[in-house]
Design a protein around this motif. Structure first.
Motif, mmCIF file in Angstrom:
data_model
loop_
_atom_site.group_PDB
_atom_site.id
_atom_site.type_symbol
_atom_site.label_atom_id
_atom_site.label_comp_id
_atom_site.label_asym_id
_atom_site.label_seq_id
_atom_site.Cartn_x
_atom_site.Cartn_y
_atom_site.Cartn_z
ATOM 1 N N GLY A 119 -0.649 1.910 -8.419
ATOM 2 C CA GLY A 119 -0.657 2.785 -8.153
ATOM 3 C C GLY A 119 -1.780 3.510 -8.851
ATOM 4 N N GLY A 120 -2.325 3.494 -10.791
ATOM 5 C CA GLY A 120 -2.704 3.771 -10.895
ATOM 6 C C GLY A 120 -3.698 3.693 -10.738
ATOM 7 N N ILE A 121 -4.771 2.689 -10.058
ATOM 8 C CA ILE A 121 -6.279 2.712 -8.948
ATOM 9 C C ILE A 121 -5.839 4.083 -8.617
ATOM 10 N N ILE A 122 -5.275 3.602 -7.440
ATOM 11 C CA ILE A 122 -5.116 5.107 -6.414
ATOM 12 C C ILE A 122 -5.184 6.107 -6.592
ATOM 13 N N ALA A 123 -3.896 6.014 -8.324
ATOM 14 C CA ALA A 123 -4.323 7.657 -9.021
ATOM 15 C C ALA A 123 -5.726 7.940 -9.071
ATOM 16 N N TRP A 124 -6.357 6.700 -9.829
ATOM 17 C CA TRP A 124 -7.729 7.271 -10.397
ATOM 18 C C TRP A 124 -8.913 7.767 -8.531
ATOM 19 N N LEU A 125 -8.683 7.239 -8.333
ATOM 20 C CA LEU A 125 -9.055 7.581 -6.605
ATOM 21 C C LEU A 125 -8.839 8.271 -6.341
ATOM 22 N N LEU A 126 -7.944 9.360 -5.916
ATOM 23 C CA LEU A 126 -7.490 9.772 -5.647
ATOM 24 C C LEU A 126 -8.293 10.982 -6.764
ATOM 25 N N LEU A 140 0.374 -0.639 0.175
ATOM 26 C CA LEU A 140 0.362 -0.226 0.144
ATOM 27 C C LEU A 140 1.040 1.127 0.132
ATOM 28 N N MET A 141 2.324 1.399 1.059
ATOM 29 C CA MET A 141 2.957 2.423 0.994
ATOM 30 C C MET A 141 3.185 2.590 -1.441
ATOM 31 N N THR A 142 4.063 1.467 -0.985
ATOM 32 C CA THR A 142 5.117 1.648 -2.494
ATOM 33 C C THR A 142 3.379 2.248 -3.518
ATOM 34 N N ALA A 143 2.708 1.306 -3.362
ATOM 35 C CA ALA A 143 1.179 2.214 -5.019
ATOM 36 C C ALA A 143 0.854 3.545 -4.383
ATOM 37 N N ALA A 144 1.377 4.020 -2.645
ATOM 38 C CA ALA A 144 0.354 5.231 -2.405
ATOM 39 C C ALA A 144 0.827 6.310 -2.965
ATOM 40 N N VAL A 145 2.854 6.353 -3.370
ATOM 41 C CA VAL A 145 3.395 7.131 -3.474
ATOM 42 C C VAL A 145 3.471 6.734 -5.001
ATOM 43 N N ILE A 146 3.597 5.774 -5.722
ATOM 44 C CA ILE A 146 3.264 6.243 -7.277
ATOM 45 C C ILE A 146 1.491 7.000 -7.897
#
Length: 334
Positions: free
Chosen positions: A265-272, A57-63
């Motif tokens: 990381g792309g999914i988290i970016a979409w959510l943000l 989660l931490m690495t994917a969140a940074v991405i």
């Protein structure tokens, strides 16, 4: 007689399979085995990452944050263009006709302009309509009623058919319309048009620069994460090389690890980006209502979403490939 019976009971030789058929069978088998190994590693790496959800989660969140910033600016720029009704709306040309121009001549001019290939839309205001609009907007209605005659001429408002980042086209059209003998004065705020296109270009180039810098940051994050994973599995890699494992076999799980990091990381970016637009949508609607307008922020469409996910996956794969190629050479059986 004995020879005849012996010949009858002689076993027949079986036909040998053709070489092309055996090659096809062998190629299909190798391809099936190759795909099966990739599928095993694909789900194996996902299982390994799921055992360390905090690290994942931490690495994917940074991405995700790195990908969300340029994506959010891109969406904001598109909404700003839509909110302003299109950037080309600011480049209206107002043609003030000669005093005494007959209404039939003015409407003939409007018909000619509507057929012009570089003109998008034409709006005609007669002297009476121009006076009524001036009274409504200026607040000097009572003072204008004392005038004996209407001092305002007929006005033709021209909306050019603009091309992106080309204010020179609008200036050329302005010079052409100014030459018409029925036109007394042609006005266009060319400097505003130039500033508007300059602002658009700066914002667009800023998105590209920011996206490039953050893409480099994603490569560094993924590369450093894969480097740590290689160091943690150094003894395992040495043993695999001792028993004859190839570099491609060793590289495969690390590449799929980078794939998963980029995808999440792309999914988290979409959510943000989606959550940010949802939060901003209410204040933007209130601001638009103050100007007697209605506007709703446009979110990520399918094309942008797919491009965001593919960008994350590619950055994860490239970062993993660079890290594995650099550090795998340093690990050799001693």
């Amino acid at each position: 007689m004995r020879r005849t019976r012996h010949a009858q009971h002689k076993p027949r030789s079986r036909p040998r399979p053709a070489r092309s058929e055996s090659r096809r069978v062998g190629l299909a088998g190798r391809l099936k085995t190759h795909l099966l190994r990739h599928a095993q590693v694909f789900f194996y790496t996902l299982g390994q990452l799921s055992r360390r959800p905090t690290s994942l989660l931490m690495t994917a969140a940074v991405i995700g944050i790195a990908l969300a910033l340029p994506t959010g600016l891109h969406v904001v720029l598109k909404n700003a263009q839509q909110l302003s009704g299109g950037w080309d709306e600011a480049s209206q040309i107002s043609l003030f006709l000669q005093r005494g121009t007959a209404d039939s001549q003015a409407r003939r001019l409007v018909s000619q302009l509507e057929e012009h290939p570089r003109i998008r839309r034409v709006h005609y205001l007669s002297p009476e309509e121009a006076l009524a609009e001036f009274q409504r907007l200026s607040g000097f209605g009572d003072a204008l009623d004392t005038l004996e005659e209407n001092p305002l001429p007929a006005v033709v408002v021209v909306q050019p058919r603009l091309q992106r980042n080309d204010p020179a086209t609008t200036e050329a059209l302005l010079d052409e319309l100014r030459e018409d003998p029925r036109v007394d004065l042609a006005r266009l705020d060319v400097q505003w048009v130039k500033r508007l296109y300059a602002i658009m270009d700066i914002l667009r180039q800023g998105v590209y620069v920011l996206a490039s810098l953050l893409a480099l940051a994603v490569l560094l994050v993924v590369g450093n994460t894969i480097r740590l994973a290689i160091q943690n599995r150094r003894d395992e890699i040495v043993i695999i090389k001792l028993i004859g494992g190839t570099d491609a076999f060793i590289r495969r799980p690390f590449l799929y690890t980078g794939f998963w990091y980029g995808l999440f990381g792309g999914i988290i970016a979409w959510l943000l980006v989606s959550i940010s637009l949802w939060i901003l949508n209410g204040p933007v609607q209130k601001l638009a209502a103050l100007y007697q307008n209605s506007f709703t922020l446009t979110g990520l469409n399918t094309q942008t979403t797919v491009g965001l996910l593919i960008s994350g996956i590619l950055l994860g794969l490239v970062g993993s490939w660079i890290a594995v190629g650099r550090h795998l050479r340093d690990i050799e059986p001693g």
